[in-house]
Write a protein that holds these residues in place. Structure first.
Motif, short mmCIF file in Angstrom:
data_model
loop_
_atom_site.label_atom_id
_atom_site.label_comp_id
_atom_site.label_asym_id
_atom_site.label_seq_id
_atom_site.Cartn_x
_atom_site.Cartn_y
_atom_site.Cartn_z
N ALA A 1 0.82 -1.21 0.00
CA ALA A 1 0.00 0.00 0.00
C ALA A 1 0.85 1.26 0.00
O ALA A 1 0.45 2.30 -0.54
N ILE A 2 2.05 1.19 0.58
CA ILE A 2 2.93 2.35 0.62
C ILE A 2 3.34 2.77 -0.79
O ILE A 2 3.60 3.95 -1.04
N SER A 3 3.35 1.82 -1.70
CA SER A 3 3.77 2.12 -3.08
C SER A 3 2.64 2.66 -3.95
O SER A 3 2.90 3.38 -4.92
N GLY B 1 -2.96 7.78 0.04
CA GLY B 1 -2.65 8.40 1.33
C GLY B 1 -1.55 7.74 2.11
O GLY B 1 -1.30 8.13 3.25
N SER B 2 -0.87 6.76 1.52
CA SER B 2 0.21 6.04 2.21
C SER B 2 1.54 6.39 1.58
O SER B 2 1.66 6.47 0.35
N PHE B 3 2.56 6.59 2.43
CA PHE B 3 3.86 7.05 1.94
C PHE B 3 4.98 6.41 2.74
O PHE B 3 4.80 5.97 3.89
N PHE B 4 6.16 6.40 2.12
CA PHE B 4 7.41 6.17 2.85
C PHE B 4 8.27 7.42 2.69
O PHE B 4 8.46 7.91 1.57
N PHE B 5 8.78 7.95 3.82
CA PHE B 5 9.64 9.12 3.79
C PHE B 5 11.02 8.76 4.33
O PHE B 5 11.13 8.27 5.47
N LEU B 6 12.05 8.99 3.52
CA LEU B 6 13.42 8.75 3.95
C LEU B 6 13.85 9.93 4.81
O LEU B 6 14.26 10.98 4.31
N ALA B 7 13.73 9.76 6.10
CA ALA B 7 13.95 10.88 7.01
C ALA B 7 14.19 10.36 8.43
O ALA B 7 13.93 9.19 8.74
N ASP B 8 14.68 11.25 9.27
CA ASP B 8 14.80 10.99 10.70
C ASP B 8 13.72 11.76 11.43
O ASP B 8 13.44 12.92 11.08
N CYS B 9 13.14 11.14 12.43
CA CYS B 9 12.21 11.87 13.29
C CYS B 9 13.03 12.59 14.36
O CYS B 9 13.86 11.97 15.04
N LYS B 10 12.81 13.87 14.50
CA LYS B 10 13.56 14.68 15.45
C LYS B 10 12.81 14.93 16.74
O LYS B 10 13.42 15.15 17.78
N ASP B 11 11.47 14.94 16.66
CA ASP B 11 10.70 15.25 17.86
C ASP B 11 9.27 14.76 17.68
O ASP B 11 8.78 14.63 16.55
N VAL B 12 8.62 14.49 18.81
CA VAL B 12 7.21 14.10 18.81
C VAL B 12 6.42 15.10 19.64
O VAL B 12 6.75 15.33 20.81
N ASP B 13 5.44 15.71 19.03
CA ASP B 13 4.55 16.66 19.71
C ASP B 13 3.25 15.92 20.02
O ASP B 13 2.32 15.89 19.20
N ALA B 14 3.21 15.31 21.21
CA ALA B 14 2.06 14.50 21.58
C ALA B 14 0.79 15.34 21.75
O ALA B 14 -0.31 14.86 21.47
N LYS B 15 0.95 16.58 22.17
CA LYS B 15 -0.21 17.45 22.40
C LYS B 15 -0.94 17.74 21.10
O LYS B 15 -2.17 17.70 21.03
N ASN B 16 -0.17 18.04 20.03
CA ASN B 16 -0.77 18.39 18.75
C ASN B 16 -0.82 17.23 17.77
O ASN B 16 -1.17 17.43 16.60
N HIS B 17 -0.44 16.04 18.22
CA HIS B 17 -0.47 14.85 17.36
C HIS B 17 0.37 15.07 16.09
O HIS B 17 -0.09 14.85 14.96
N GLU B 18 1.63 15.48 16.28
CA GLU B 18 2.53 15.72 15.17
C GLU B 18 3.90 15.11 15.44
O GLU B 18 4.32 15.02 16.60
N VAL B 19 4.56 14.71 14.37
CA VAL B 19 5.97 14.34 14.45
C VAL B 19 6.76 15.30 13.57
O VAL B 19 6.31 15.67 12.48
N HIS B 20 7.92 15.72 14.06
CA HIS B 20 8.78 16.65 13.34
C HIS B 20 9.94 15.85 12.75
O HIS B 20 10.67 15.16 13.49
#
Length: 494
Positions: A121-123, A127-146
């Motif tokens: 499905a990622i391919s 609405g499904s993706f693979f991103f070549l990246a590092d996660c730097k932070d998790v904002d649990a309050k706003n439901h976001e990853v940076h």
């Protein structure tokens, strides 16, 4: 057949994308802006994937592409969820066979499984993706990853930041090799956790073999160049030592006969090797490694220098190749997260693999451990633990999604059913020369079947061949094993 499945997926994906109205998001516009202004000093605005609507499928964001994350993605029902995977590598590594690639028993592609094959499905899903990246932070309050992209140091392309909103977040970023704060380990030793580690080991091993055969190299320098030191007597260190001794006995002695008497292997361990195995198996492994020419040294490393390591008793051990395999610990990303921690610094979870103080966040694999309040001890950092946690969590998320709790901040009061329970299936390790150990006890204190010798080696190979993710890679592994058996290992330095 693969071509038929590919045609079917392409046709289905084309119909889905044709019927889906494409709206350029800030994410796509940011990419266009970045590539057209790569030389500008001004950085592009931070963008990404915004929150999903109630009419959309909820989004599961998975951080990591190891055993836990890939097992989860494989089991997720993509009719219920969109999947976004963020990882610094676009493949899963079949780590039990990684040591075999270092000496040419297997080729590197045989142990790497692309994410798109594990979860198609990622391919092709919109609405499904693979991103070549590092996660730097998790904002649990706003439901976001940076996140920050990975560009492999390309001069013309600077990394950029982006955000992803999630409905459910699964942290499966694994762990990093433990160095215990010993000076020089990161600078001079090679770990054995990724494909590029195995490639580096293979290149350096073959380089040292060829350099030692060049005129002008003293006997003392030859012995140093061809001294392979392995630190850590766990399954990875023992299996690599066994593979290396096989390589020396069956290939080096034939193809590098001028230096065959100089090359040797030393395995350094502070305690007993294979400490989680039955006592009888440990004795057998010690005897087999010694017969194969592996020198076992009990001691601890105090300092690592460019050409030698110093043990705690002051002994100097010169080396040409140093492989560090002393276990794993939490990564800096995990240590710096503002989430509750389990003993040992892992992310704290409950019996359902949830992070209790952070709604919609789950943690699985080597980066997670039970909170003390659960009364459970932290599970070992094993592939089978991570794989089964991923499989369990996929089933749990599918259950939540079917009950209408897939979106953010919904389903908090749902009945989740049975908690995760881990039952150990046993341990295996090869020691070279067609010998292996199979320990089928459920714990170190329990009674059970333990097998050694050629029969256990056949079990070891059969078990791992069936666990390789795809039929393609099973075919690769089988062909590699047959080729090595008939023609010997590939010693090309590419």
């Amino acid at each position: 057949m693969y071509w038929f499945k590919t045609l079917t997926r392409f046709t289905t994906a084309s119909k889905q994308r044709a019927t889906t109205k494409f709206t350029p998001t800030l994410f796509s516009l940011q990419h266009i802006h970045h590539f057209t202004t790569a030389g500008d000093a001004a950085a592009p605005p931070v963008s990404g994937l915004g929150p999903t609507k109630k009419t959309d499928k909820p989004r599961v964001v998975v951080l990591g592409s190891g055993w836990a994350g890939c097992s989860l993605m494989k089991g997720i029902d993509t009719s219920l969820y969109d999947i976004v995977c963020v990882s610094p590598r676009n493949h899963m590594v079949f780590t039990p066979l990684l040591a075999s690639t270092c000496v040419g028993t297997l080729e590197f592609r045989s142990v790497a499984e692309p994410i798109g094959r594990i979860q198609p499905a990622i391919s092709h899903e919109p609405g499904s993706f693979f991103f070549l990246a590092d996660c730097k932070d998790v904002d649990a309050k706003n439901h976001e990853v940076h996140c920050q992209t990975i560009t492999d140091g390309l001069q013309s392309l600077k990394p950029w930041d982006f955000k992803i909103s999630y409905d459910k977040l699964v942290i499966a970023s694994g762990a990093e090799a433990s160095t215990f704060g010993i000076n020089g380990v990161k600078e001079h030793a090679i770990f054995l956790r990724e494909v590029y580690h195995a490639q580096e080991i293979r290149r350096k091993l073959l380089l040292n073999l060829m350099l030692s055969d060049v005129p002008g190299v003293s006997d003392e320098e030859k012995r140093r160049l061809l001294h392979c030191v392995v630190v850590g007597g766990g399954p990875t260190g023992v299996e690599f030592s066994g593979e290396l001794s096989d390589f020396i006995m069956k290939d080096v002695r034939q193809r590098y006969s001028h230096v065959k008497d100089y090359i040797h292997v030393t395995l350094i361990e502070a305690n007993d090797i294979l400490s989680s195995f039955d006592d009888r198996l440990r004795v057998y492994a010690t005897n087999q490694l010694t017969k194969s020419g592996v020198r076992l040294v009990r001691g601890t490393v105090k300092d690592v220098q460019p050409k030698k390591i110093v043990l705690s008793d002051g002994t100097d051990v010169p080396y040409g190749l140093l492989v560090w395999s002393t276990g794993v610990g939490p990564s800096s990303f995990i240590r710096n997260m503002d989430l509750p921690k389990a003993p040992g610094g892992r992310i704290g979870i409950d019996e359902w693999l949830r992070v209790p103080s952070a709604p919609d966040i789950f943690a699985i694999g080597d980066c997670s451990g039970y909170l003390e309040s659960t009364g459970k001890s932290t599970l070992p950092a094993l592939a089978q633990v991570a794989e089964r946690e991923g499989k369990y969590l996929a089933g749990l998320l599918n259950k939540i999604g079917k009950a209408g709790g897939g979106h953010a901040n919904s389903g908090a009061d749902m009945e989740l059913g049975d908690p995760f329970v881990y039952r150990h299936l046993g341990s295996m390790a090869t020691v070279g020369n067609f010998k292996a150990l199979v320990d089928l006890r459920q714990s170190k204190e329990a009674k059970g079947v333990s097998i050694t010798g050629f029969a256990s080696w056949l079990m070891w190979r059969s078990a791992y061949l069936t666990r390789v993710v795809s039929w393609r890679n099973r075919f690769y592994v089988t062909v590699n094993w047959l080729t090595t058996f008939v023609f010997g290992r590939d010693i090309s330095r590419i």
